[in-house]
Design an enzyme around this catalytic site. Structure first.
Site, PDB file in Angstrom:
ATOM      1  N   SER A 104       0.622  -1.112   0.141  1.00 46.08           N
ATOM      2  CA  SER A 104       0.060  -0.055  -0.199  1.00 46.08           C
ATOM      3  C   SER A 104       0.730   1.418   0.088  1.00 46.08           C
ATOM      4  O   SER A 104       1.751   1.336   0.705  1.00 46.08           O
ATOM      5  CB  SER A 104      -0.890  -0.073   1.351  1.00 46.08           C
ATOM      6  OG  SER A 104      -1.458   1.181   1.520  1.00 46.08           O
TER       7      SER A 104
ATOM      8  N   GLU B 171       0.205   3.688   1.587  1.00 46.21           N
ATOM      9  CA  GLU B 171       0.319   4.263   3.193  1.00 46.21           C
ATOM     10  C   GLU B 171       1.600   4.082   3.707  1.00 46.21           C
ATOM     11  O   GLU B 171       1.872   4.516   4.769  1.00 46.21           O
ATOM     12  CB  GLU B 171      -1.064   3.547   3.699  1.00 46.21           C
ATOM     13  CG  GLU B 171      -2.370   4.005   3.286  1.00 46.21           C
ATOM     14  CD  GLU B 171      -2.599   5.646   4.010  1.00 46.21           C
ATOM     15  OE1 GLU B 171      -1.883   5.992   5.016  1.00 46.21           O
ATOM     16  OE2 GLU B 171      -3.501   6.068   3.494  1.00 46.21           O
TER      17      GLU B 171
ATOM     18  N   TYR C 172      -2.124   0.225  10.342  1.00 47.44           N
ATOM     19  CA  TYR C 172      -2.390  -0.426   8.926  1.00 47.44           C
ATOM     20  C   TYR C 172      -0.839  -0.477   8.370  1.00 47.44           C
ATOM     21  O   TYR C 172      -0.497  -1.469   7.774  1.00 47.44           O
ATOM     22  CB  TYR C 172      -3.343   0.072   8.222  1.00 47.44           C
ATOM     23  CG  TYR C 172      -3.383  -0.294   6.893  1.00 47.44           C
ATOM     24  CD1 TYR C 172      -4.156  -1.534   6.403  1.00 47.44           C
ATOM     25  CD2 TYR C 172      -2.996   0.615   5.966  1.00 47.44           C
ATOM     26  CE1 TYR C 172      -4.174  -1.687   5.188  1.00 47.44           C
ATOM     27  CE2 TYR C 172      -3.223   0.201   4.480  1.00 47.44           C
ATOM     28  CZ  TYR C 172      -3.922  -1.008   4.193  1.00 47.44           C
ATOM     29  OH  TYR C 172      -3.993  -1.227   2.992  1.00 47.44           O
TER      30      TYR C 172
END
Length: 344
Positions: free
Chosen positions: A132, A134, A156
């Site tokens: 990801s 992120e 996460y």
């Protein structure tokens, strides 16, 4: 002889699009789904039939956190490719459920890799790990490339960084074909309704139909590189078709604020978003990620992949879909109201 693939998270946005793609390519597809008292297969109902009938799609109950059961399944079906898309994937929720997020995202990926390692002793298998954007967090450089250092800002993202490095570790330690696709934000009409883009399109269309009055959001200045999930699963497949395993950034190469997406969506409905949107501190993250912008050069050069759908078209696709839902909801409410008045 046709290939076979196992998709974890097959009932999610990405899993459903990937299943369609692989079936179209002649694969036999296996999907991992968590057992629940309610069905969660809405996104794949159109491609899933009774398991007793002839079908190239099979669903199996399981959980990424149950490593032994996952290994048993992988060794039983012996897939040629494994796509690990399953996770607790909501960034804001990961602050409230950090341990569960780590278990599904981090340990879950490790369980997939370990199952693949055992299968690798029998036959070749290729593994795709859903990484990801992120992971870049408070970005160290812009745009973000495959070589950009990670600086995660959420439970996460930290779990995804762990899974990313375990994928490389298994690739190098066991000579396995294991790859990371570092996907930037990708949305669709199948996106979960708690994610900001779908939350916006659902609310805007309900407001248009008189079903909702306000939309509450957090940080409108956050910038994201948004693409269409249906395009991005093509990159997942392409990553596993290369001669050598590698890691790739998958992105559009453009970034827009949440505010800009609001303007696009409400503008397509001839509404002024500022009349309906209010800021709610509950939707701010404890640590905000202000800017994500991917550099898809490597994917373009080595995979021949580019994003096909721009943000305006993506907004139109989502608005059209959700406006139809809102119209049906309004019709049902009207019918229920008239039925109630007749009984009175």
């Amino acid at each position: 002889m046709s290939k076979s693939a196992l998709i974890t998270g097959i009932t999610g946005q990405d899993g459903s699009y990937l299943a369609e793609l692989l079936l179209d390519k002649g694969y036999k597809v296996h999907g991992l789904v968590r057992r629940s008292s309610t069905f969660s297969t809405e996104r794949i109902e159109h491609i899933y039939c009774d398991p007793h009938e002839k079908s190239e799609l099979r669903l199996h109950y399981g959980d990424l956190t149950d490593g032994q059961a996952l290994t048993n399944l992988v060794l039983e079906i012996e897939p040629d490719e494994i796509y690990n898309l399953g996770a607790q994937s909501h960034v804001r929720v990961s602050f409230d459920q950090p341990v569960y997020t780590l278990q599904t995202v981090g340990v879950g990926a490790l369980n997939v890799l370990e199952a693949a390692r055992l299968l690798h002793a029998r036959k070749p298998v290729r593994v795709y790990q859903a990484s990801s954007s992120e992971m870049y967090g408070d970005v160290m450089e812009t745009p973000q490339r495959e070589t950009t250092p990670f600086n995660p800002q959420s439970p996460y993202a930290c779990a995804k960084v762990y899974a990313f490095h375990q994928t490389i570790n298994y690739r190098e330690s066991y000579d396995m074909y294991a790859c990371n696709g570092i996907l930037f934000n990708h949305e669709s009409e199948r996106r979960g309704e708690t994610f900001v883009t779908r939350k916006i399109t659902r609310a805007a269309t309900r407001i248009k139909m008189g079903l909702q009055k306000k939309l509450y959001l957090g940080n409108l200045d956050a910038k994201r590189d948004w693409g269409y999930a249906k395009d991005y699963v093509k990159a997942m497949w392409a990553i596993l078709q290369q001669d050598k395993p590698d890691d790739y950034v998958i992105a559009t190469g453009e970034t827009q604020t949440v505010r800009a997406f609001l303007e696009l969506v409400f503008g397509q409905l001839d509404l002024d978003w500022q009349q309906y949107v209010e800021i709610d501190p509950r939707y701010f993250r404890p640590a905000e990620v202000e800017l994500l912008l991917g550099d898809p050069t490597k994917a373009k050069e080595k995979l021949g992949w580019t994003a096909e759908t721009d943000l305006r078209e993506l907004a139109r696709i989502m608005v059209d879909h959700d406006l139809d839902l809102a119209k049906r909801e309004a019709h049902a409410a009207s019918f229920a109201g008239s039925d109630s008045s007749q009984k009175d």
